[in-house]
Design an enzyme around this catalytic site. Structure first.
Site, PDB file in Angstrom:
ATOM      1  N   ALA A  31     121.424  98.683  11.132  1.00  0.00           N
ATOM      2  CA  ALA A  31     122.185  98.165   9.990  1.00  0.00           C
ATOM      3  C   ALA A  31     121.237  97.333   9.142  1.00  0.00           C
ATOM      4  O   ALA A  31     120.220  96.834   9.644  1.00  0.00           O
ATOM      5  CB  ALA A  31     123.348  97.308  10.469  1.00  0.00           C
TER       6      ALA A  31
ATOM      7  N   HIS B 279     129.331  88.171   3.511  1.00  0.00           N
ATOM      8  CA  HIS B 279     128.379  89.287   3.485  1.00  0.00           C
ATOM      9  C   HIS B 279     129.169  90.597   3.553  1.00  0.00           C
ATOM     10  O   HIS B 279     130.389  90.580   3.742  1.00  0.00           O
ATOM     11  CB  HIS B 279     127.344  89.187   4.617  1.00  0.00           C
TER      12      HIS B 279
ATOM     13  N   GLN C  49     125.974  92.235  -2.391  1.00  0.00           N
ATOM     14  CA  GLN C  49     125.138  92.717  -1.293  1.00  0.00           C
ATOM     15  C   GLN C  49     125.336  94.219  -1.177  1.00  0.00           C
ATOM     16  O   GLN C  49     126.333  94.761  -1.663  1.00  0.00           O
ATOM     17  CB  GLN C  49     125.543  92.073   0.047  1.00  0.00           C
TER      18      GLN C  49
ATOM     19  N   TRP D  94     126.709  80.424   6.927  1.00  0.00           N
ATOM     20  CA  TRP D  94     127.571  81.290   6.139  1.00  0.00           C
ATOM     21  C   TRP D  94     128.927  80.630   5.887  1.00  0.00           C
ATOM     22  O   TRP D  94     129.981  81.205   6.164  1.00  0.00           O
ATOM     23  CB  TRP D  94     127.777  82.631   6.869  1.00  0.00           C
TER      24      TRP D  94
HETATM   25  C1  FA5 Z   1     123.148  88.685   5.729  1.00  0.00           C
HETATM   26  O1  FA5 Z   1     124.058  88.407   4.953  1.00  0.00           O
HETATM   27  C2  FA5 Z   1     123.292  89.765   6.740  1.00  0.00           C
HETATM   28  N1  FA5 Z   1     124.638  90.216   6.761  1.00  0.00           N
HETATM   29  C3  FA5 Z   1     122.305  90.898   6.434  1.00  0.00           C
HETATM   30  C4  FA5 Z   1     122.179  91.878   7.551  1.00  0.00           C
HETATM   31  C5  FA5 Z   1     122.950  93.031   7.553  1.00  0.00           C
HETATM   32  C6  FA5 Z   1     121.273  91.660   8.603  1.00  0.00           C
HETATM   33  C7  FA5 Z   1     122.844  93.937   8.586  1.00  0.00           C
HETATM   34  C8  FA5 Z   1     121.182  92.548   9.613  1.00  0.00           C
HETATM   35  C9  FA5 Z   1     121.941  93.702   9.601  1.00  0.00           C
HETATM   36  P1  FA5 Z   1     121.437  87.039   4.598  1.00  0.00           P
HETATM   37  O2  FA5 Z   1     122.286  85.844   4.678  1.00  0.00           O
HETATM   38  O3  FA5 Z   1     119.986  86.873   4.789  1.00  0.00           O
HETATM   39  O4  FA5 Z   1     121.923  88.159   5.652  1.00  0.00           O
HETATM   40  O5  FA5 Z   1     121.710  87.767   3.190  1.00  0.00           O
HETATM   41  C10 FA5 Z   1     121.175  89.041   2.908  1.00  0.00           C
HETATM   42  C11 FA5 Z   1     120.714  89.089   1.467  1.00  0.00           C
HETATM   43  O6  FA5 Z   1     121.764  88.685   0.599  1.00  0.00           O
HETATM   44  C12 FA5 Z   1     119.583  88.135   1.150  1.00  0.00           C
HETATM   45  O7  FA5 Z   1     118.337  88.721   1.445  1.00  0.00           O
HETATM   46  C13 FA5 Z   1     119.733  87.920  -0.335  1.00  0.00           C
HETATM   47  O8  FA5 Z   1     119.145  88.983  -1.046  1.00  0.00           O
HETATM   48  C14 FA5 Z   1     121.229  87.985  -0.516  1.00  0.00           C
HETATM   49  N2  FA5 Z   1     121.799  86.630  -0.573  1.00  0.00           N
HETATM   50  C15 FA5 Z   1     122.173  85.844   0.427  1.00  0.00           C
HETATM   51  N3  FA5 Z   1     122.665  84.667  -0.011  1.00  0.00           N
HETATM   52  C16 FA5 Z   1     122.596  84.720  -1.359  1.00  0.00           C
HETATM   53  C17 FA5 Z   1     122.952  83.825  -2.419  1.00  0.00           C
HETATM   54  N4  FA5 Z   1     123.513  82.641  -2.177  1.00  0.00           N
HETATM   55  N5  FA5 Z   1     122.735  84.201  -3.691  1.00  0.00           N
HETATM   56  C18 FA5 Z   1     122.188  85.413  -3.948  1.00  0.00           C
HETATM   57  N6  FA5 Z   1     121.836  86.315  -3.010  1.00  0.00           N
HETATM   58  C19 FA5 Z   1     122.024  85.970  -1.720  1.00  0.00           C
END
Ligand code: FA5
Length: 345
Positions: free
Chosen positions: A312, A175, A215, A156
């Site tokens: 969450a 996020h 998000q 991240w």
């Molecule tokens: C998270 O960001 C965690 N904060 C999610 C979470 C929340 C987990 C609460 C548990 C409890 P992740 O990095 O996987 O997780 O991102 C979540 C979603 O954001 C992904 O499934 C995707 O749909 C979107 N996302 C992430 N990175 C990108 C990107 N670079 N471009 C577009 N969409 C993205």
């Protein structure tokens, strides 16, 4: 003098008949009937006549005056009427002409899907709140169990902002999860919130990754909330968005702020699980990360983990829109190509 009066009358009437606008008519009035006009000058001469001549000449003069005045009034009315008709003709609107179409805008595909996602959770009792896009390192990482040396920081990485000469204390949030902490700091359970917003990452851009994307975070905390509540809520959501016959799958995943953590997938609604291009032949489409809120996170905000528990989740609306509308490149969303955007009416 009577001859002179008649001559003046004939001249004046001849001139009047060749007048075609109100401006010329006023010049004519001043010339003949005005204070210094020709007829007025002749009327003044009446006093110089002998008493025998005066009645006849006076009567003739009054007749000429009355005639000129009545002809003037008639001409004035005629010219005013013509001027009004001309003005109306100029202002005429052809109501039978086809109208010019208005350039109507429409909602962006992300806004549309965001609305669908929020509506689904609002019907399940969640409240929509928002948080800052420029965030403290504390909320984005530290308070989510991601200290400075934690490997999750590499996943991240983001854009940092200098605050009072100290680089790195503030950043563009990676996020929406910082809002779990912000909401819990401000409220006491029960908590049921949904937080939409923009996120930023130092990302290698490709068809499924942008450096700016949205998000939607969700958080539910109360007494006796279990993993089963999470599965039930998220399954209901997936079915509202993708169809009532959708199957869902939860697999273990790791996020430092939940325990246990999962990723949630739906069965591919194109191939119904058989395997196709959309699901990369796996039969499943991943739609969000989720998990039970970590006890350390609860303690940090003063919630007793032996009393309260909760779940969450975080999902990406662009990815959801891509799945729903068969969009194969996330870069289309923010490249401002109207040919793409106009398809979402
Ligand atoms: C998270 O960001 C965690 N904060 C999610 C979470 C929340 C987990 C609460 C548990 C409890 P992740 O990095 O996987 O997780 O991102 C979540 C979603 O954001 C992904 O499934 C995707 O749909 C979107 N996302 C992430 N990175 C990108 C990107 N670079 N471009 C577009 N969409 C993205």
């Amino acid at each position: 003098m009577i001859d002179q009066l008649n001559k003046l009358r004939d001249e004046a009437l001849a001139e009047l008949s060749s007048i075609h606008d109100l401006g010329e008519l006023e010049v004519w009035r001043v010339k003949y009937l005005g204070k210094k006009g020709a007829l007025t000058a002749m009327l003044r001469q009446l006093g110089t006549l002998s008493p025998e001549e005066r009645p006849a000449v006076g009567q003739a003069a009054n007749q000429v005056k009355a005639r000129l005045e009545s002809q003037f009034a008639e001409k004035e009315a005629e010219l005013q009427q013509a001027a009004r008709a001309l003005a109306m003709e100029r202002e005429r609107v052809d109501v039978t002409l086809p109208g010019r179409p208005l350039a109507l805008g429409q909602l962006h595909p992300t806004t549309r899907v965001l609305k669908e996602i929020l509506d689904a959770f609002v019907t399940m009792g969640f409240q929509v709140v928002e948080g800052p896009e420029v965030e403290w390192d504390y909320y984005n990482f530290e308070a989510l169990n991601i200290p400075k040396d934690h490997p999750a920081r590499d996943m991240w990485d983001t854009f940092y902002v200098s605050m009072d000469g100290k680089p790195g204390e503030m950043l563009l949030r990676t996020h929406t999860s910082p809002n779990q902490v912000r909401v819990m700091e401000k409220t006491r359970p029960p908590v049921r919130v949904i937080v939409p917003g923009k996120c930023y990452r130092y990302e290698a851009i490709d068809p499924s990754h942008e450096s700016m994307f949205y998000q939607v975070e969700g958080l539910a905390i109360d007494e006796n909330i279990t993993f089963a509540d999470m599965k039930g809520t998220l399954s209901a959501f997936a079915r509202m968005l993708f169809g009532q016959d959708r199957k869902v799958r939860f697999r273990c995943d790791y996020f430092p702020f939940v325990e246990p953590g999962v990723d949630m997938s739906i069965d591919c609604y194109v191939c119904k699980g058989a395997g196709c291009r959309l699901c990369g032949s796996t039969g499943w489409l991943e739609i969000m990360g989720a998990g039970m809120v970590h006890p350390k996170e609860l303690e940090r905000v003063g919630y007793d983990p032996s009393v309260y528990s909760g779940f969450a989740f975080g999902l990406g609306p662009e990815r959801i829109a891509m799945l729903k509308s068969g969009i194969d490149d996330i870069r289309l969303f923010y490249s401002n190509d109207l040919r793409f955007l106009r398809q979402f009416r």
